[in-house]
Design a protein around this motif. Structure first.
Motif, short mmCIF file in Angstrom:
data_model
loop_
_atom_site.label_atom_id
_atom_site.label_comp_id
_atom_site.label_asym_id
_atom_site.label_seq_id
_atom_site.Cartn_x
_atom_site.Cartn_y
_atom_site.Cartn_z
N ALA A 1 27.56 -19.25 63.54
CA ALA A 1 27.77 -19.28 64.98
C ALA A 1 29.25 -19.46 65.22
O ALA A 1 29.98 -19.97 64.39
N THR A 2 29.69 -19.01 66.39
CA THR A 2 31.09 -19.14 66.76
C THR A 2 31.21 -20.21 67.82
O THR A 2 30.65 -20.08 68.89
N SER A 3 31.95 -21.27 67.54
CA SER A 3 32.09 -22.36 68.50
C SER A 3 33.33 -22.17 69.33
O SER A 3 34.33 -21.65 68.87
N VAL B 1 24.26 -20.39 73.05
CA VAL B 1 24.20 -19.21 73.90
C VAL B 1 24.36 -17.97 73.03
O VAL B 1 24.82 -18.06 71.89
N ILE B 2 24.00 -16.81 73.58
CA ILE B 2 24.29 -15.55 72.90
C ILE B 2 25.65 -15.08 73.38
O ILE B 2 25.92 -15.03 74.57
N GLN B 3 26.50 -14.74 72.43
CA GLN B 3 27.88 -14.39 72.74
C GLN B 3 27.98 -13.25 73.75
O GLN B 3 27.31 -12.21 73.61
N GLY B 4 28.81 -13.43 74.78
CA GLY B 4 29.09 -12.38 75.73
C GLY B 4 28.08 -12.21 76.84
O GLY B 4 28.21 -11.30 77.66
N THR B 5 27.08 -13.09 76.92
CA THR B 5 26.06 -12.97 77.94
C THR B 5 26.45 -13.73 79.20
O THR B 5 27.38 -14.52 79.21
N VAL B 6 25.67 -13.51 80.26
CA VAL B 6 25.85 -14.27 81.49
C VAL B 6 25.62 -15.75 81.23
O VAL B 6 26.26 -16.61 81.85
N TYR C 1 19.25 -13.45 69.37
CA TYR C 1 18.26 -14.41 69.85
C TYR C 1 17.57 -15.14 68.70
O TYR C 1 17.31 -16.34 68.79
N ASN C 2 17.24 -14.42 67.63
CA ASN C 2 16.55 -15.06 66.51
C ASN C 2 17.38 -16.20 65.93
O ASN C 2 16.85 -17.28 65.62
N THR C 3 18.67 -15.96 65.78
CA THR C 3 19.55 -16.97 65.19
C THR C 3 19.68 -18.19 66.10
O THR C 3 19.62 -19.35 65.65
N ALA C 4 19.85 -17.95 67.39
CA ALA C 4 19.97 -19.07 68.34
C ALA C 4 18.71 -19.91 68.33
O ALA C 4 18.77 -21.15 68.27
N TYR C 5 17.55 -19.26 68.36
CA TYR C 5 16.30 -20.01 68.42
C TYR C 5 16.05 -20.77 67.12
O TYR C 5 15.57 -21.91 67.14
N ALA C 6 16.39 -20.15 66.00
CA ALA C 6 16.22 -20.83 64.71
C ALA C 6 17.07 -22.11 64.66
O ALA C 6 16.63 -23.14 64.15
N GLN D 1 19.98 -27.93 64.82
CA GLN D 1 21.42 -27.73 64.78
C GLN D 1 22.02 -27.74 66.19
O GLN D 1 23.20 -28.02 66.36
N ILE D 2 21.21 -27.39 67.18
CA ILE D 2 21.65 -27.47 68.58
C ILE D 2 20.59 -28.25 69.36
O ILE D 2 19.43 -28.35 68.95
N ASP D 3 21.01 -28.79 70.50
CA ASP D 3 20.11 -29.59 71.33
C ASP D 3 19.39 -28.75 72.37
O ASP D 3 18.30 -29.11 72.82
N ALA D 4 20.02 -27.67 72.79
CA ALA D 4 19.45 -26.85 73.85
C ALA D 4 19.97 -25.43 73.72
O ALA D 4 21.02 -25.18 73.13
N TRP D 5 19.24 -24.51 74.31
CA TRP D 5 19.63 -23.10 74.31
C TRP D 5 19.54 -22.61 75.75
O TRP D 5 18.49 -22.72 76.38
#
Length: 310
Positions: free
Chosen positions: A30-32, A186-191, A210-215, A221-225
């Motif tokens: 992921a890119t922070s 978040v997904i990069q570049g989205t609203v 989406y698969n990576t974010a949800y995983a 690894q993250i608290d919310a999406w």
């Protein structure tokens, strides 16, 4: 958001996530964002009134298919995603499907054109359309003013919900609970990237799909999406211990198909086909099939201003 639109809010599972990479745990890349918030989609103008929907469309029998500038004559080459049900995904038989793609197939049929779908990442899609690698981008794309500076859009075919997805036992219960201490994905570049970064002024970890974010949400690894509600709903499976904590509607920046900004004949043609599938009931049939529990807001309708839902 006005109160009239708020009554259509849908409760569905969604996670907001700030992602970070821990190689030892096997998390996905992921890119922070840096300590200073980045300008992910400046000028998204999410509250502006629609000023782009056309008053009417060119009749189907007046469309000159020789002028559409297609990469392959007679075929619309479409860039889309493979992992975002119920809108855009590949099914178990290897077919590109989902509401957006099935609707585009129906629109193309009205124009007597074939459709060929190709998979890509959302972060690259709009540039690929503008550079004519694809004729059309199909990915529940919100039509922001910023994006209109770089690519063209058809009339709207859907409206959007934005959701925050969390673990069922998470302390984050709604958008108002997101803070600088929340790891938000978040997904990069989205609203949603723009909303977290520029509206909420929070840091986000950006994922390519989406698969990576949800995983990363599921493994902690993250608290919310923060995600589009429909796609979030498509990711959540029974037993995942995740849910959509809150969902809010956005009809101002409707979703549309992306087309090269200079290809007005193709934009006009797709708009004509879209009005045709709205008028004959195909849009409503597909919406019911892919969104069986969703109601269309009274403040929005698909296609041009001349067509009416039957």
């Amino acid at each position: 958001m006005n109160n009239k639109a708020l009554k259509w809010l849908v409760a569905a599972p969604v996670a907001v996530a700030l992602a970070f990479s821990l190689a030892a745990c096997g998390s996905s890349t992921a890119t922070s964002s840096s300590t200073a918030t980045t300008d992910a989609l400046a000028g998204s103008d999410q509250q502006s009134l629609d000023k782009y929907t056309t008053k009417d469309v060119t009749p189907l029998d007046k469309i000159d298919k020789s002028k559409l500038g297609l990469i392959v004559p007679g075929t619309i080459t479409v860039g889309t995603l493979s992992d975002a049900p119920p809108n855009i995904f590949i099914d178990k038989d290897g077919k590109f499907t989902g509401f957006d793609n099935e609707l585009l197939r129906a629109v193309a049929a009205k124009l007597d054109l074939k459709v060929e779908f190709k998979s890509t990442d959302f972060s690259a899609l709009l540039a690929q359309v503008q550079n004519k690698q694809f004729d059309v981008g199909s990915s529940s794309i919100s039509t922001t003013d910023k994006r209109r500076q770089n690519v063209g859009f058809t009339n709207g075919y859907d409206f959007g919900y934005m959701a925050v997805v969390t673990k069922t036992d998470a302390t984050v219960k709604s958008f108002k609970d997101l803070s600088k201490d929340t790891r938000i994905g978040v997904i990069q570049g989205t609203v949603q990237d723009d909303y977290v970064t520029n509206t909420l002024k929070l840091e986000a970890v950006r994922f390519p799909d989406y698969n990576t974010a949800y995983a990363n949400l599921k493994n902690g690894q993250i608290d919310a999406w923060v995600a589009p509600s429909q796609q979030a709903s498509g990711q959540i499976k029974e037993g995942d211990n995740t849910h959509i904590a809150e969902s809010i509607i956005n009809t101002q920046n409707f979703t549309a198909y992306a087309v090269n900004s200079g290809n007005h004949p193709l934009i006009d043609a797709i708009n004509s086909g879209l009005d045709a599938v709205v008028a004959d009931g195909t849009w409503g049939k597909l919406a019911k099939e892919w969104y069986p529990t969703r109601e269309t807001p009274t403040t929005w309708s698909p296609g041009s201003k001349a067509v009416k839902l039957p």
